[in-house]
Structures are given as C-alpha cells and as structure tokens.
Design an enzyme around this catalytic site. Structure first.
Site, short mmCIF file in Angstrom:
data_model
loop_
_atom_site.label_atom_id
_atom_site.label_comp_id
_atom_site.label_asym_id
_atom_site.label_seq_id
_atom_site.Cartn_x
_atom_site.Cartn_y
_atom_site.Cartn_z
N PRO A 204 -4.49 63.74 3.94
CG PRO A 204 -2.43 62.67 4.10
CD PRO A 204 -3.21 63.60 3.23
CB CYS A 205 -5.74 62.24 9.70
SG CYS A 205 -4.55 61.06 10.37
CG LEU A 206 -3.65 67.71 10.73
CD1 LEU A 206 -4.19 68.71 11.76
CD2 LEU A 206 -2.72 68.40 9.74
#
Length: 287
Positions: free
Chosen positions: A180-182
């Site tokens: 998932p996105c940072l």
C-alpha cells in the site's frame, strides 16, 4: 497451476464482465489485484484496454518501474499519471478518511485524461476484491463517486482467488506482498509530508536489503517514533546486539527520534486497529 472448477467459472465471469466494456482504463498499482485486472482487460479488449499508474512521493521505490515492466509483459498500453495529493490540505491532515482524497485526485485525473476522442466511452476499473469490503477503505467511496467499477468484486473474487488466477496466468507477482502507499504507514493525525514518506521508504528499503525480509512495515507514530513490524518468525533477525545497534544508528540518521520493534509482528492495516467505531463512521461520512 490448474484452476479449480469454481475459480475457472469466476475467471470466465470476469472476462465476460470486462468484454462488455467498450474501452477500459485500469487504475494500475502493479499489485497483484490490479495486475490481474489489467491482464484480464487486455485479454478481453486488447488495444481497447489501458493501464494507468499514479506516480507521487507516496509510491514506494521501485514500484513505478515494476508497473512499467508488468504492463510491457502483459502487452497493455500504459500511462504514468502524476498526482498531486500532497497539495491537498485534507490529505496532509491524515484523518482516517485520507485515502478518500487520494483516490479522488486519481480518479479526477483519469477521468480528465480519457474524456476525449475514442476513450470518451471508457470505463474506469480498479482492483478491489471481496475481502477489501470488510476493511477500512475510504477510497471505495471515491470509486463510487466516480462510477469506478470493481470487476473482481462483481465476479466474486477473494484475495486467494486473485493470487491463484495470477499464478495460473504466470504473472510473476502472483505471490508479491501487498505494497500500500507509503502514506498509510503514518499514524492518523500525524501530518503526511513528502519528507516523512521518503524517510519511511528509506527505512523499509534498508531493512529489506540488510535482513532479506520481504514483508514488513515501518510505521511512523507521533513524535517521530518508528515502529517496525516484521513477521514473527523474522523478529530474531532484528534483535541481535549487532542488528539492534545498526538499525538504531540507521533510523536515527534518517531522522527518526526513536525506534521500536513491534513484538506482535507484521499486521496489515495495523494502524486501523486504533480507530473507534465513531472514527470509522466519521471517515465514511466526511468528504
């Protein structure tokens, strides 16, 4: 890998769903789910299918290159879309509905980019599956707002189904851990900044490189505290005196103020466990 009768039926249903679309634009993150949808879209519609990858500081190192490589392997046309979610104050504020603003930014840009010429009739699709419906996913509200379809959900795919179909199609990322996105690593209420996500990415890359651990998270808690999550059977790698000293030095040099190792081990979406029912209700309602 051969498919079970049930999964074969689901795969056929997925192809039927995709083949009814005039043109298809896949929100393509290079994760297993969106890669399966991209492969299915290309099989169903060929040159009438397009994969689009959002590029921003919240994308982990190497994921853009992975998306380019996978799109080329599949054969699908691929575009990189630069998104500007970090310029949105509601996104930076990092309330439990942060993902809503990110996905809204993405779907707005995708809608604008395809709303011309032959792509005007394109259908936007994402990689959401049935298991995603039971998680805290404010981005699904943004998908509904922009009439983005989820063909894996429509065809009845679970996460296990998706990985098994990816393996059957010989997609090399069939067993890839979720990425998932940072920004999802930052505790709710702590401002999301480009510097913080870059620091998190550098910390995760260091741990993967130094200790050969594929699935892990560096969570950023208040007061610049790094909370490291790795699978329980990998914890011993990080607890030798040498490892403790090296990790501490590396993380302090990156800009974290304190470093901790979570003895509960890796848990996907662990920050959501701190949300109350009221928080979840507000996140679902507030836009």
């Amino acid at each position: 890998m051969s498919l079970t009768a049930e999964l074969s039926q689901k795969s056929e249903h997925l192809q039927q769903i995709l083949s009814t679309m005039d043109r298809i634009v896949v929100a393509f993150s290079a994760g297993v789910d969106s890669t399966v949808v991209a492969q299915g879209a290309f099989l169903a519609r060929g040159d009438h299918a397009l994969a689009a990858t959002a590029v921003s500081p919240s994308l982990a190192l190497g994921e853009k290159e992975e998306a380019i490589r996978l799109a080329k392997l599949i054969g699908i046309e691929h575009r990189l879309i630069s998104t500007s979610e970090f310029s949105i104050s509601d996104y930076r504020a990092n309330a439990p509905n942060r993902c809503f603003f990110c996905k809204t930014e993405l779907y707005q840009l995708l809608t604008r980019s395809v709303a011309c010429n032959e792509w005007e009739t394109a259908t936007l699709v994402n990689g959401a599956n049935l298991d995603d419906q039971g998680d805290h996913r404010p981005g699904m509200q943004a998908a509904m707002d922009f009439q983005v379809r989820s063909p894996l959900i429509e065809a009845g795919f679970t996460k296990v189904d998706v990985r098994n179909l990816a393996r059957h199609w010989e997609l090399p990322i069939w067993n890839k851990p979720a990425h998932p996105c940072l920004s999802s690593r930052i505790a709710y209420g702590v401002e999301v900044t480009e510097e913080r996500v870059q620091r998190i990415d550098q910390g995760e890359q260091y741990l993967r490189r130094q200790f050969q651990i594929d699935e892990l998270r560096v969570r950023l808690e208040p007061n610049e505290l790094a909370r490291i999550e790795v699978p329980l059977h990998q914890i011993q790698k990080l607890t030798t005196p040498t490892a403790v000293e090296e990790i501490t030095q590396e993380f302090l040099a990156l800009g974290f103020h304190n470093v901790t190792l979570d003895l509960q081990g890796f848990r996907s979406g662990s920050l959501n466990s701190f949300l109350s029912i009221n928080d979840l209700h507000i996140a679902a309602q507030k836009k």
